[in-house]
Design a protein around this motif. Structure first.
Motif, PDB file in Angstrom:
ATOM      1  N   ILE A 180     117.709  59.127   1.779  1.00 24.65           N
ATOM      2  CA  ILE A 180     117.290  60.088   2.821  1.00 24.65           C
ATOM      3  C   ILE A 180     115.771  60.205   2.846  1.00 24.65           C
ATOM      4  N   LEU A 181     115.165  60.276   1.659  1.00 25.58           N
ATOM      5  CA  LEU A 181     113.703  60.374   1.586  1.00 25.58           C
ATOM      6  C   LEU A 181     113.042  59.124   2.164  1.00 25.58           C
ATOM      7  N   SER A 182     113.617  57.957   1.870  1.00 17.66           N
ATOM      8  CA  SER A 182     113.082  56.714   2.440  1.00 17.66           C
ATOM      9  C   SER A 182     113.237  56.701   3.955  1.00 17.66           C
ATOM     10  N   LEU A 183     114.346  57.238   4.456  1.00 16.28           N
ATOM     11  CA  LEU A 183     114.536  57.349   5.902  1.00 16.28           C
ATOM     12  C   LEU A 183     113.454  58.240   6.513  1.00 16.28           C
ATOM     13  N   PHE A 184     113.125  59.346   5.837  1.00 14.59           N
ATOM     14  CA  PHE A 184     112.051  60.214   6.320  1.00 14.59           C
ATOM     15  C   PHE A 184     110.726  59.446   6.398  1.00 14.59           C
ATOM     16  N   GLY A 185     110.421  58.703   5.328  1.00 11.18           N
ATOM     17  CA  GLY A 185     109.189  57.907   5.337  1.00 11.18           C
ATOM     18  C   GLY A 185     109.206  56.858   6.430  1.00 11.18           C
ATOM     19  N   ALA A 186     110.366  56.226   6.623  1.00 13.09           N
ATOM     20  CA  ALA A 186     110.495  55.195   7.654  1.00 13.09           C
ATOM     21  C   ALA A 186     110.308  55.782   9.043  1.00 13.09           C
ATOM     22  N   LEU A 187     110.822  57.006   9.264  1.00 11.52           N
ATOM     23  CA  LEU A 187     110.645  57.664  10.564  1.00 11.52           C
ATOM     24  C   LEU A 187     109.166  57.969  10.828  1.00 11.52           C
ATOM     25  N   CYS A 188     108.452  58.352   9.764  1.00 13.72           N
ATOM     26  CA  CYS A 188     107.000  58.581   9.904  1.00 13.72           C
ATOM     27  C   CYS A 188     106.287  57.287  10.296  1.00 13.72           C
TER      28      CYS A 188
ATOM     29  N   VAL B 192      99.117  57.492   3.686  1.00 13.95           N
ATOM     30  CA  VAL B 192      99.378  57.078   5.070  1.00 13.95           C
ATOM     31  C   VAL B 192     100.108  58.179   5.827  1.00 13.95           C
ATOM     32  N   VAL B 193     101.156  58.741   5.213  1.00 14.82           N
ATOM     33  CA  VAL B 193     101.951  59.764   5.902  1.00 14.82           C
ATOM     34  C   VAL B 193     101.155  61.060   6.041  1.00 14.82           C
ATOM     35  N   ALA B 194     100.304  61.373   5.052  1.00 15.81           N
ATOM     36  CA  ALA B 194      99.389  62.506   5.208  1.00 15.81           C
ATOM     37  C   ALA B 194      98.430  62.240   6.369  1.00 15.81           C
ATOM     38  N   GLY B 195      98.060  60.951   6.550  1.00 16.14           N
ATOM     39  CA  GLY B 195      97.206  60.567   7.680  1.00 16.14           C
ATOM     40  C   GLY B 195      97.871  60.819   9.019  1.00 16.14           C
ATOM     41  N   LEU B 196      99.209  60.690   9.073  1.00 18.70           N
ATOM     42  CA  LEU B 196      99.939  61.000  10.310  1.00 18.70           C
ATOM     43  C   LEU B 196      99.714  62.464  10.687  1.00 18.70           C
ATOM     44  N   ILE B 197      99.819  63.354   9.694  1.00 17.68           N
ATOM     45  CA  ILE B 197      99.589  64.788   9.954  1.00 17.68           C
ATOM     46  C   ILE B 197      98.148  65.013  10.395  1.00 17.68           C
ATOM     47  N   TYR B 198      97.212  64.333   9.717  1.00 20.57           N
ATOM     48  CA  TYR B 198      95.791  64.458  10.055  1.00 20.57           C
ATOM     49  C   TYR B 198      95.517  63.993  11.483  1.00 20.57           C
ATOM     50  N   LEU B 199      96.156  62.870  11.883  1.00 24.18           N
ATOM     51  CA  LEU B 199      95.946  62.353  13.240  1.00 24.18           C
ATOM     52  C   LEU B 199      96.534  63.268  14.304  1.00 24.18           C
ATOM     53  N   ARG B 200      97.580  64.024  13.958  1.00 23.95           N
ATOM     54  CA  ARG B 200      98.138  64.998  14.912  1.00 23.95           C
ATOM     55  C   ARG B 200      97.068  66.001  15.344  1.00 23.95           C
ATOM     56  N   TYR B 201      96.182  66.364  14.394  1.00 22.62           N
ATOM     57  CA  TYR B 201      95.138  67.342  14.691  1.00 22.62           C
ATOM     58  C   TYR B 201      93.833  66.676  15.132  1.00 22.62           C
ATOM     59  N   LYS B 202      93.539  65.525  14.543  1.00 18.29           N
ATOM     60  CA  LYS B 202      92.294  64.830  14.887  1.00 18.29           C
ATOM     61  C   LYS B 202      92.369  64.218  16.278  1.00 18.29           C
ATOM     62  N   ARG B 203      93.539  63.636  16.621  1.00 18.20           N
ATOM     63  CA  ARG B 203      93.697  62.965  17.920  1.00 18.20           C
ATOM     64  C   ARG B 203      94.987  63.450  18.583  1.00 18.20           C
ATOM     65  N   PRO B 204      94.993  64.709  19.039  1.00 17.60           N
ATOM     66  CA  PRO B 204      96.226  65.283  19.613  1.00 17.60           C
ATOM     67  C   PRO B 204      96.649  64.624  20.912  1.00 17.60           C
ATOM     68  N   ASP B 205      95.706  63.985  21.622  1.00 16.78           N
ATOM     69  CA  ASP B 205      96.028  63.365  22.909  1.00 16.78           C
ATOM     70  C   ASP B 205      96.521  61.923  22.785  1.00 16.78           C
TER      71      ASP B 205
ATOM     72  N   LEU C  66     107.060  66.869   3.987  1.00 17.78           N
ATOM     73  CA  LEU C  66     107.939  66.742   2.823  1.00 17.78           C
ATOM     74  C   LEU C  66     107.767  65.393   2.142  1.00 17.78           C
ATOM     75  N   PHE C  67     107.685  64.320   2.949  1.00 16.74           N
ATOM     76  CA  PHE C  67     107.602  62.981   2.367  1.00 16.74           C
ATOM     77  C   PHE C  67     106.284  62.772   1.634  1.00 16.74           C
ATOM     78  N   SER C  68     105.169  63.147   2.254  1.00 17.13           N
ATOM     79  CA  SER C  68     103.867  62.939   1.601  1.00 17.13           C
ATOM     80  C   SER C  68     103.757  63.793   0.342  1.00 17.13           C
ATOM     81  N   PHE C  69     104.290  65.031   0.395  1.00 15.68           N
ATOM     82  CA  PHE C  69     104.268  65.891  -0.796  1.00 15.68           C
ATOM     83  C   PHE C  69     105.080  65.260  -1.925  1.00 15.68           C
ATOM     84  N   THR C  70     106.260  64.711  -1.585  1.00 19.77           N
ATOM     85  CA  THR C  70     107.112  64.096  -2.607  1.00 19.77           C
ATOM     86  C   THR C  70     106.418  62.898  -3.245  1.00 19.77           C
ATOM     87  N   CYS C  71     105.800  62.040  -2.420  1.00 18.90           N
ATOM     88  CA  CYS C  71     105.094  60.864  -2.955  1.00 18.90           C
ATOM     89  C   CYS C  71     103.968  61.280  -3.896  1.00 18.90           C
TER      90      CYS C  71
END
Length: 503
Positions: free
Chosen positions: A88-96, A403-416, A430-435
């Motif tokens: 399940i955790l790998s699926l979360f990472g894969a979805l990211c 990388v997955v923390a970067g996804l969260i960062y890009l949500r705010y850095k490049r919202p458009d 959850l995934f980045s915290f677990t890693c």
């Protein structure tokens, strides 16, 4: 030989360009180079994408030694829980990664996403460690499993000579690299066939296991959570083992530019693959426990062989063949994908320029594929492979978490930024915290190996400033590197891709 860091254009001043007829111009002809349509083509369909992911995830581990989790959890029930949780955790990472692959339509996987989110230095460190140590060592390890099990039927009554294993392994590595250098289509077709073989092998284990359950063979599931209590030290190691078994879900993102309709096919391929693999892994482990006790599983050198010998008699001889084919599929998928990371890193100026060039007729990234060959051979015959992988196992999850923390960062850095596929924010969180939590716990539970791995990773920082930032290298040195690049172009028949020439 290196371009300026993180610049996507190609310096065409002294390098040969392809002609429209798929030939290199003669160095002595004096004719100007013509633009040729030399690019990596979109040949990865949905089915091929699924085969890349499944074929790379399922290696030898599930057949040979799925005991790392059991050893560190202490009970059958807890081990099955961790197998499921890791899926399940790998699926979360894969979805990211599916979101990143649909909004950043560049090949390169981890490297590209770190470059986009955090800049060139951490991206260079990632590809530096991958090229010099992680990928050659990982390829050598899975290839050694291939060499051992392809020879198993011929040495049933005695030990297989180590030299024979290494020689067959070397042949296997060379064959995979020739295949990936020759044709993208054939590499993908063979990957589909090998993925089919892996799934057949898993079904050969699952079906007899289900029959055993129907017969009432459930004695090993009684008091499933009884046994040694899982410790704080053991659980992160159990998750490491589980996440390592599932690792490979990110490889399709390494070839994004070659995927047909990536907005649709990347998320679909990832979801279908992860569901198949997770269900397959959990049911395979359940099947093992219908016939083998926890103690016997920990003592077995090859769990699938032990299982097959008890239920299938002489048919168990087929198991080593399936394991060898499974390993070959992981070798093929890994080299196919990771060569694109080196290709993109070269295109961005972080690796020698020759690695971003494409064969004029075969349209494969030939230099990026074969650069791994000498490094892998050195590891195979001289390296302490398992120590290297232990040192750097933390590095893989550190960068994936980044990388997955970067996804969260890009949500705010490049919202458009266009996001055709978007995951709920709690999944990357959850995934980045677990890693990162697993990496921190590994520092506590195994400080020596983790510390050595951290030190090896940090060598990328001075390398970045020496090879990339320092641009006042002597003129004679630059001319020498340019001459080497042109010579390699002629020998390998490669040129910069047309897309790079236009950029």
């Amino acid at each position: 030989m290196f371009r300026k860091a993180a610049v996507a254009t190609v310096s065409n001043g002294s390098y040969l360009q392809g002609q429209a007829n798929g030939r290199l111009p003669s160095m002595d002809s004096g004719q100007p180079a013509q633009e040729g349509k030399v690019v990596l083509k979109k040949k990865v369909t949905l089915l091929r994408g699924i085969s890349i992911i499944i074929g790379t995830i399922i290696g030898a581990g599930i057949f040979i030694s799925p005991k790392g989790i059991l050893k560190n959890t202490g009970s059958v029930g807890m081990s099955l829980t961790v197998w499921t949780a890791c899926g399940i955790l790998s699926l979360f990472g894969a979805l990211c990664y599916a979101e990143l692959g649909t909004c950043i339509k560049k090949s390169g996987g981890h490297y590209t996403y770190i470059l986009e989110a955090f800049g060139p230095l951490p991206a260079f460190v990632r590809v530096w460690v991958e090229l010099l140590i992680i990928r050659p060592a990982a390829t050598a390890v899975i290839s050694l499993a291939f060499g051992r099990y392809i020879l198993e039927p011929f040495f049933m009554q005695c030990e297989i000579p180590e030299l024979a294993i290494k020689l067959i392994t070397a042949v296997g590595i060379t064959l995979v690299m020739v295949l990936n250098s020759t044709s993208v289509s054939w590499s993908a077709r063979i990957q589909i066939f090998l993925t089919f073989c892996k799934l057949v092998a898993i079904l050969i284990i699952i079906v007899p296991g289900v029959i055993q359950l129907i017969k009432g063979e459930t004695q090993h599931f009684k008091n499933a959570f009884a046994g040694n209590d899982a410790s704080v030290m053991g659980l992160p190691l159990a998750f490491y083992s589980g996440m390592y078994a599932y690792s490979g879900w990110f490889y399709l993102n390494f070839v994004t530019e070659e995927v047909e309709n990536p907005e649709k096919n990347i998320p679909l391929a990832i979801c279908i693959s992860m569901i198949i693999v997770t269900v397959g892994y959990v049911l395979t482990n359940v099947a093992y426990f219908t016939t083998i006790s926890a103690g016997e599983l920990l003592l077995s050198k090859a769990v699938a062989v032990t299982f097959a010998e008890r239920l299938m008699g002489n048919f168990s001889l087929a198991v080593p063949v399936f394991v060898a084919l499974s390993c070959f599929g992981s070798m093929n998928g890994g080299i196919f994908a990771v060569s694109r990371m080196f290709f993109v890193a070269s295109r961005e100026g972080h690796l020698p320029e020759i690695l971003s060039m494409i064969h004029v007729r075969k349209h494969t990234p030939l230099p990026a594929v074969i650069v791994l060959h000498p490094l892998t051979m050195i590891m195979l015959f001289n390296g302490d492979l398992y120590s290297l992988l232990n040192f750097l196992s933390f590095a893989r999850w550190l960068f994936i978490g980044l990388v997955v923390a970067g996804l969260i960062y890009l949500r705010y850095k490049r919202p458009d930024m266009p996001r055709p596929f978007k995951v709920p924010l709690f999944i990357p969180a959850l995934f980045s915290f677990t890693c990162l939590f697993m990496v921190a716990l590994s520092l506590y539970s195994d400080p020596v190996n983790t510390g050595i791995g951290f030190a090896i990773t940090l060598t990328g920082v001075p390398a970045y400033y020496l090879f990339i930032v320092w641009d006042k290298k002597p003129k004679w040195f630059r001319k020498l590197l340019d001459r080497v690049t042109v010579t390699l172009q002629i020998l390998l028949e490669v040129v910069p891709s047309e897309e790079d020439q236009k950029s």
